[in-house]
Design a protein around this motif. Structure first.
Motif, PDB file in Angstrom:
ATOM      1  N   PHE A  52      40.983  61.816  30.864  1.00 18.35           N
ATOM      2  CA  PHE A  52      41.357  60.874  31.917  1.00 18.35           C
ATOM      3  C   PHE A  52      42.886  60.738  31.930  1.00 18.35           C
ATOM      4  O   PHE A  52      43.560  61.018  30.936  1.00 18.35           O
ATOM      5  N   THR A  53      43.407  60.275  33.050  1.00 23.63           N
ATOM      6  CA  THR A  53      44.848  60.061  33.144  1.00 23.63           C
ATOM      7  C   THR A  53      45.257  58.800  32.394  1.00 23.63           C
ATOM      8  O   THR A  53      44.417  57.977  31.994  1.00 23.63           O
ATOM      9  N   ILE A  54      46.565  58.648  32.218  1.00 28.02           N
ATOM     10  CA  ILE A  54      47.095  57.421  31.619  1.00 28.02           C
ATOM     11  C   ILE A  54      46.684  56.219  32.456  1.00 28.02           C
ATOM     12  O   ILE A  54      46.241  55.196  31.925  1.00 28.02           O
ATOM     13  N   ALA A  55      46.790  56.346  33.767  1.00 25.98           N
ATOM     14  CA  ALA A  55      46.439  55.247  34.659  1.00 25.98           C
ATOM     15  C   ALA A  55      44.972  54.851  34.507  1.00 25.98           C
ATOM     16  O   ALA A  55      44.639  53.657  34.454  1.00 25.98           O
ATOM     17  N   GLU A  56      44.095  55.841  34.419  1.00 31.76           N
ATOM     18  CA  GLU A  56      42.663  55.545  34.272  1.00 31.76           C
ATOM     19  C   GLU A  56      42.377  54.878  32.931  1.00 31.76           C
ATOM     20  O   GLU A  56      41.593  53.920  32.853  1.00 31.76           O
ATOM     21  N   ASN A  57      43.020  55.357  31.875  1.00 28.50           N
ATOM     22  CA  ASN A  57      42.787  54.765  30.559  1.00 28.50           C
ATOM     23  C   ASN A  57      43.292  53.332  30.466  1.00 28.50           C
ATOM     24  O   ASN A  57      42.765  52.544  29.685  1.00 28.50           O
ATOM     25  N   LEU A  58      44.283  52.992  31.243  1.00 30.94           N
ATOM     26  CA  LEU A  58      44.830  51.639  31.209  1.00 30.94           C
ATOM     27  C   LEU A  58      43.901  50.599  31.841  1.00 30.94           C
ATOM     28  O   LEU A  58      44.131  49.391  31.689  1.00 30.94           O
ATOM     29  N   VAL A  59      42.847  51.059  32.524  1.00 35.54           N
ATOM     30  CA  VAL A  59      41.914  50.098  33.127  1.00 35.54           C
ATOM     31  C   VAL A  59      40.474  50.346  32.685  1.00 35.54           C
ATOM     32  O   VAL A  59      39.529  49.876  33.328  1.00 35.54           O
ATOM     33  N   LEU A  60      40.287  51.058  31.582  1.00 32.36           N
ATOM     34  CA  LEU A  60      38.924  51.354  31.131  1.00 32.36           C
ATOM     35  C   LEU A  60      38.093  50.090  30.937  1.00 32.36           C
ATOM     36  O   LEU A  60      36.886  50.092  31.183  1.00 32.36           O
ATOM     37  N   ASN A  61      38.723  49.008  30.475  1.00 37.99           N
ATOM     38  CA  ASN A  61      37.968  47.780  30.202  1.00 37.99           C
ATOM     39  C   ASN A  61      37.788  46.906  31.433  1.00 37.99           C
ATOM     40  O   ASN A  61      37.122  45.870  31.362  1.00 37.99           O
ATOM     41  N   ARG A  62      38.393  47.297  32.577  1.00 38.41           N
ATOM     42  CA  ARG A  62      38.272  46.477  33.799  1.00 38.41           C
ATOM     43  C   ARG A  62      38.102  47.322  35.050  1.00 38.41           C
ATOM     44  O   ARG A  62      38.368  46.863  36.155  1.00 38.41           O
ATOM     45  N   SER A  63      37.658  48.567  34.870  1.00 34.26           N
ATOM     46  CA  SER A  63      37.589  49.478  36.018  1.00 34.26           C
ATOM     47  C   SER A  63      36.511  49.086  37.023  1.00 34.26           C
ATOM     48  O   SER A  63      36.489  49.611  38.138  1.00 34.26           O
ATOM     49  N   ASN A  64      35.623  48.153  36.622  1.00 30.80           N
ATOM     50  CA  ASN A  64      34.571  47.709  37.553  1.00 30.80           C
ATOM     51  C   ASN A  64      34.885  46.346  38.159  1.00 30.80           C
ATOM     52  O   ASN A  64      34.023  45.731  38.779  1.00 30.80           O
ATOM     53  N   GLN A  65      36.114  45.860  37.972  1.00 34.81           N
ATOM     54  CA  GLN A  65      36.469  44.503  38.413  1.00 34.81           C
ATOM     55  C   GLN A  65      37.660  44.545  39.358  1.00 34.81           C
ATOM     56  O   GLN A  65      38.502  45.447  39.276  1.00 34.81           O
ATOM     57  N   PRO A  66      37.766  43.533  40.250  1.00 33.61           N
ATOM     58  CA  PRO A  66      38.978  43.404  41.058  1.00 33.61           C
ATOM     59  C   PRO A  66      40.179  43.161  40.135  1.00 33.61           C
ATOM     60  O   PRO A  66      40.000  42.573  39.058  1.00 33.61           O
ATOM     61  N   PRO A  67      41.376  43.605  40.474  1.00 32.45           N
ATOM     62  CA  PRO A  67      41.731  44.282  41.727  1.00 32.45           C
ATOM     63  C   PRO A  67      41.538  45.795  41.696  1.00 32.45           C
ATOM     64  O   PRO A  67      41.927  46.475  42.639  1.00 32.45           O
ATOM     65  N   PHE A  68      40.942  46.314  40.618  1.00 28.75           N
ATOM     66  CA  PHE A  68      40.859  47.775  40.456  1.00 28.75           C
ATOM     67  C   PHE A  68      39.608  48.368  41.087  1.00 28.75           C
ATOM     68  O   PHE A  68      39.504  49.589  41.213  1.00 28.75           O
ATOM     69  N   ALA A  69      38.665  47.523  41.430  1.00 26.73           N
ATOM     70  CA  ALA A  69      37.450  48.001  42.085  1.00 26.73           C
ATOM     71  C   ALA A  69      36.969  46.942  43.077  1.00 26.73           C
ATOM     72  O   ALA A  69      37.114  45.739  42.829  1.00 26.73           O
ATOM     73  N   HIS A  70      36.423  47.396  44.169  1.00 26.14           N
ATOM     74  CA  HIS A  70      35.806  46.529  45.168  1.00 26.14           C
ATOM     75  C   HIS A  70      34.422  47.101  45.434  1.00 26.14           C
ATOM     76  O   HIS A  70      34.273  48.124  46.095  1.00 26.14           O
ATOM     77  N   GLY A  71      33.428  46.422  44.845  1.00 28.85           N
ATOM     78  CA  GLY A  71      32.097  46.991  44.889  1.00 28.85           C
ATOM     79  C   GLY A  71      32.062  48.263  44.061  1.00 28.85           C
ATOM     80  O   GLY A  71      32.463  48.275  42.901  1.00 28.85           O
ATOM     81  N   MET A  72      31.622  49.345  44.672  1.00 24.03           N
ATOM     82  CA  MET A  72      31.539  50.629  43.969  1.00 24.03           C
ATOM     83  C   MET A  72      32.811  51.460  44.138  1.00 24.03           C
ATOM     84  O   MET A  72      32.938  52.524  43.537  1.00 24.03           O
ATOM     85  N   ALA A  73      33.736  50.984  44.964  1.00 25.15           N
ATOM     86  CA  ALA A  73      34.917  51.790  45.284  1.00 25.15           C
ATOM     87  C   ALA A  73      36.103  51.400  44.400  1.00 25.15           C
ATOM     88  O   ALA A  73      36.414  50.205  44.241  1.00 25.15           O
ATOM     89  N   LEU A  74      36.761  52.395  43.813  1.00 25.23           N
ATOM     90  CA  LEU A  74      37.972  52.159  43.034  1.00 25.23           C
ATOM     91  C   LEU A  74      39.173  52.025  43.957  1.00 25.23           C
ATOM     92  O   LEU A  74      39.278  52.738  44.964  1.00 25.23           O
ATOM     93  N   ASP A  75      40.076  51.116  43.619  1.00 24.50           N
ATOM     94  CA  ASP A  75      41.310  50.937  44.378  1.00 24.50           C
ATOM     95  C   ASP A  75      42.427  51.670  43.623  1.00 24.50           C
ATOM     96  O   ASP A  75      43.053  51.121  42.711  1.00 24.50           O
ATOM     97  N   TRP A  76      42.668  52.925  43.992  1.00 24.24           N
ATOM     98  CA  TRP A  76      43.627  53.744  43.253  1.00 24.24           C
ATOM     99  C   TRP A  76      45.043  53.238  43.389  1.00 24.24           C
ATOM    100  O   TRP A  76      45.874  53.416  42.489  1.00 24.24           O
ATOM    101  N   GLY A  77      45.338  52.572  44.496  1.00 25.25           N
ATOM    102  CA  GLY A  77      46.669  51.980  44.651  1.00 25.25           C
ATOM    103  C   GLY A  77      46.907  50.918  43.588  1.00 25.25           C
ATOM    104  O   GLY A  77      47.953  50.900  42.929  1.00 25.25           O
ATOM    105  N   ALA A  78      45.926  50.033  43.394  1.00 26.67           N
ATOM    106  CA  ALA A  78      46.054  48.975  42.383  1.00 26.67           C
ATOM    107  C   ALA A  78      46.084  49.576  40.973  1.00 26.67           C
ATOM    108  O   ALA A  78      46.840  49.117  40.103  1.00 26.67           O
ATOM    109  N   ILE A  79      45.273  50.597  40.744  1.00 27.28           N
ATOM    110  CA  ILE A  79      45.236  51.236  39.415  1.00 27.28           C
ATOM    111  C   ILE A  79      46.585  51.866  39.082  1.00 27.28           C
ATOM    112  O   ILE A  79      47.103  51.709  37.969  1.00 27.28           O
ATOM    113  N   ASN A  80      47.190  52.541  40.054  1.00 25.93           N
ATOM    114  CA  ASN A  80      48.474  53.192  39.804  1.00 25.93           C
ATOM    115  C   ASN A  80      49.618  52.183  39.703  1.00 25.93           C
ATOM    116  O   ASN A  80      50.538  52.372  38.899  1.00 25.93           O
ATOM    117  N   ARG A  81      49.568  51.114  40.506  1.00 22.44           N
ATOM    118  CA  ARG A  81      50.610  50.073  40.391  1.00 22.44           C
ATOM    119  C   ARG A  81      50.545  49.420  39.011  1.00 22.44           C
ATOM    120  O   ARG A  81      51.572  49.177  38.365  1.00 22.44           O
TER     121      ARG A  81
END
Length: 515
Positions: free
Chosen positions: A347-376
Motif C-alpha cells: 500500500f502507499t504511504i497515504a493508504e497506510n496513514l488511514v488504515l485505522n480509519r479508512s471506513n470513516q469520514p472524512p476518508f470514506a463516505h459509505g463504500m466510497a473512499l475520498d482520495w482527496g481527503a486521504i492524500n491531504r
C-alpha cells in the motif's frame, strides 16, 4: 610477517542493493575493536561475510598476511575465527556438552567425556560457570550466551566477533559479559564488538569504527562523547536527552486486573498481573525479551483473548473486544514488529496513514473512499512527522525503518486517544528518528493520554518512564519510580523482588555499570 586480521575492500550486494561497500577493517590481537552503527548500517552483513555465512562480492580477507577464502563457517573456524551471534545458534534440547560437540564429530567415536572436560576447563579459565550436563532450554539467556562463547573458544578462535551480544541481557549480565571480553582481550584475542549502544562502546572499546549505509564513515577515540559518536552514526548533531517535564497524572484511564494470558501452546505467559496507567503518565514495561511483555501488549489490543482477568479503558470493559473495537474506543497501538503488524507493504504511504480509519469520514463516505481527503491527510502528516519520502503515493516499503515507524506513529497519533500502547517503538530505528519519536510520545502524554510503553532498552525506559513496571516470567516483579538505580532494576529484571534487589545492590562492590 604482518599479524592480525584485515578486511580489504569488502563488498556485498543483494541484487542491486549494496549492503557493504568497499570496507577496510583491521583487527589486532589483544584489542577490542568496536564496530558501531545503526541497524541496517551493514555491520552484521560484513561480519557474516567474514564468518563464511555469506559469499563476498569483492575484496579479500587476510590473516597474518595471507589471503583467505571461506566458503562456510567451518572454513572460518578452522582459520581461527569465532562468532557469537545475536540470535544464539544452539540446539535447545541438547546439553551444553552436546552443543559444544556439534561440528566436531570428525571421528567414528564421539568423545563426550573429553568434550565435558573441555567445557569445565574453559569455564574455569574464563570465569564463565556452566553446567556441562544442563539442557540449553533450561538455562537463563545469560548462561546460554556463555555457551555460545565457549563454543567459539573450544575451536581455538584467535579472533572473536560478538554481534549485538547485549540485546537480551540484564545489566548485571552485560557487566559479566564485558569482564569476559576484557579477559579474552588480555589473553591476546582480537575482538570485534558489534553494537549500536553508545554507553557500551565508551565503556569497553580500544578502537572505534563507525559504519553508515554500508560504508566506513569515520573512526573515534574511546573517550569520545556519546553526542560525538551519535553524530558520526547519523551524519548530523543529535540531542540524546529527552526534554520531559514532570508528569501531571490524572485519573487512571487503563486498568488491568488479574490478567492471565496463554500462548498458542497453552503455556501461561502473562500470569495474574495488576496495574493502572493514569492519563498524563508514561508507564514503561521493562524486562528481558520473552517475559510476557509482547503477549501483554497483544492482549490489551485484543489480538490475544485473556484466559481470565479484566482490561478497562476509561471505565469500559474491553477484555474480550476485537482489535477494531478497541481501536475505535480510543486505543492507539504501535506494534513490536512493524514489518509484520504495522503496515501493508504494497500500500502507499497515504493508504497506510488511514488504515485505522479508512471506513470513516472524512476518508470514506459509505463504500466510497475520498482520495482527496486521504492524500491531504498524508501531506499534513508527512510535514508534521518529518516523514522523508519523495511522494505520499510511494509504497511504504520504499522507506527506511525510521520513516516507516514515523508513518505508524503518525497514523496512531492523528486522532484523539485515551490510551497509547507502544511496543518497542524505536527498535531498528536510527538515533535521529529516535530523538523525534521520543519527543512525540512525551507530547502525547502531556495531552492527557495514558501511555504504556514496552521496551527492552533500559536507556529508553530511563529516559521516558514516569513509572516502571518490571516483568519476569509473566509476573509483575514490582512497579517502581524511573529514578530507581540501574543495578536494582537489573536485579528485578532477573526476578529479584524490589526490597531484596535494593539490599543486594547496597552490599555489592561499586563498579561502573555498562548495561
Amino acid at each position: 610477517m604482518a599479524t592480525g586480521l584485515s578486511l580489504r575492500g569488502i563488498t556485498k550486494r543483494f541484487g542491486s542493493f549494496t549492503a557493504v561497500d568497499q570496507v577496510d577493517l583491521d583487527v589486532r590481537p589483544g584489542e577490542i575493536h568496536c564496530l558501531l552503527g545503526e541497524n541496517g548500517a551493514g555491520k552484521s552483513t560484513l561480519m557474516n561475510v567474514l564468518y563464511g555465512l555469506l559469499p563476498l562480492d569483492g575484496g579479500e580477507i587476510v590473516i597474518d598476511g595471507t589471503p583467505r577464502t571461506f566458503g562456510n563457517p567451518r572454513d572460518a573456524m578452522a582459520a581461527g575465527i569465532g562468532m557469537v551471534h545475536q540470535h544464539f545458534m544452539l540446539v535447545n534440547v541438547f546439553s551444553v556438552t552436546e552443543n559444544l560437540m556439534l561440528g566436531r564429530e570428525g571421528g567414528p567415536i564421539l568423545d563426550a567425556a573429553g568434550a565435558k572436560r573441555r567445557v569445565q576447563e574453559l569455564s574455569e579459565r574464563y570465569g564463565m560457570p556452566v553446567d556441562p550436563d544442563a539442557l540449553i532450554e533450561d538455562l537463563p539467556v545469560g548462561v546460554q550466551q556463555r555457551v555460545e562463547i565457549l563454543k567459539a573458544l573450544a575451536n581455538d578462535a584467535r579472533f572473536l566477533v560478538f554481534d549485538e551480544p547485549t540485546a537480551v541481557l540484564t545489566p548485571q549480565e552485560i557487566d559479566d559479559l564485558m569482564r569476559v571480553m576484557q579477559s579474552l582481550r588480555d589473553e591476546g584475542k582480537g575482538i570485534v564488538f558489534i553494537t549500536h549502544k553508545l554507553r557500551e562502546v565508551r565503556a569497553i572499546a580500544d578502537r572505534i569504527t563507525v559504519m553508515r549505509r554500508g560504508r566506513i564513515v569515520g573512526h573515534a577515540e574511546p573517550g569520545s562523547s556519546e553526542a560525538d559518536l551519535a553524530e558520526l552514526m547519523v551524519g548530523r548533531a543529535v540531542d540524546l536527552r529527552v526534554d520531559k517535564k514532570p508528569a501531571q497524572p490524572t485519573a487512571p484511564r487503563l486498568r488491568v486486573r488479574d490478567l492471565r494470558v496463554a500462548n498458542p501452546a497453552g503455556g501461561i505467559v502473562v500470569d495474574g498481573i495488576d496495574f493502572d496507567v493514569a492519563g498524563g503518565e508514561i508507564l514503561c514495561v521493562a524486562g528481558v525479551q520473552g517475559n510476557g511483555q509482547s503477549e501483554l501488549a497483544d492482549a490489551l489490543l485484543g489480538n490475544m483473548v485473556p484466559l481470565s482477568g479484566t482490561i478497562e479503558m476509561d471505565g469500559v470493559d474491553i477484555s474480550r473486544a476485537k482489535p477494531r473495537a478497541t481501536i475505535d474506543a480510543g486505543m492507539g497501538f504501535v506494534p513490536e514488529d512493524r514489518e509484520v503488524d504495522g503496515f501493508v507493504s504494497n500500500f502507499t504511504i497515504a493508504e497506510n496513514l488511514v488504515l485505522n480509519r479508512s471506513n470513516q469520514p472524512p476518508f470514506a463516505h459509505g463504500m466510497a473512499l475520498d482520495w482527496g481527503a486521504i492524500n491531504r491527510n498524508a501531506e499534513e502528516r508527512k510535514q508534521e512527522f518529518d516523514i522523508r519520502a519523495q511522494s505520499v503515493g510511494d509504497h511504504i516499503s520504499s522507506l527506511s525503518g525510521g520513516n516507516k515507524q514515523k508513518v505508524i506513529l503518525a497514523r496512531e497519533l492523528s486522532r484523539p486517544l485515551s490510551v497509547l500502547v507502544a511496543s518497542q517503538p524505536t527498535r531498528g530505528v536510527d538515533v535521529g528518528a529516535i530523538e523525534f519519536l521520543h519527543k512525540r510520545i512525551v507530547e502525547e502524554r502531556d495531552q492527557g493520554t495514558a501511555v504504556l510503553l514496552v521496551s527492552t532498552e533500559l536507556e529508553e525506559v530511563e529516559a521516558l518512564a514516569d513509572r516502571v513496571l518490571v516483568m519476569y516470567r509473566g509476573k509483575v516483579v514490582g512497579i517502581v519510580g524511573s529514578d530507581t538505580p540501574r543495578d536494582v532494576m537489573g536485579l528485578m529484571m532477573a526476578g529479584v523482588p524490589y526490597d531484596e534487589a535494593v539490599a543486594v545492590a547496597q552490599d555489592a562492590p561499586k563498579e561502573e555499570t555498562h548495561g
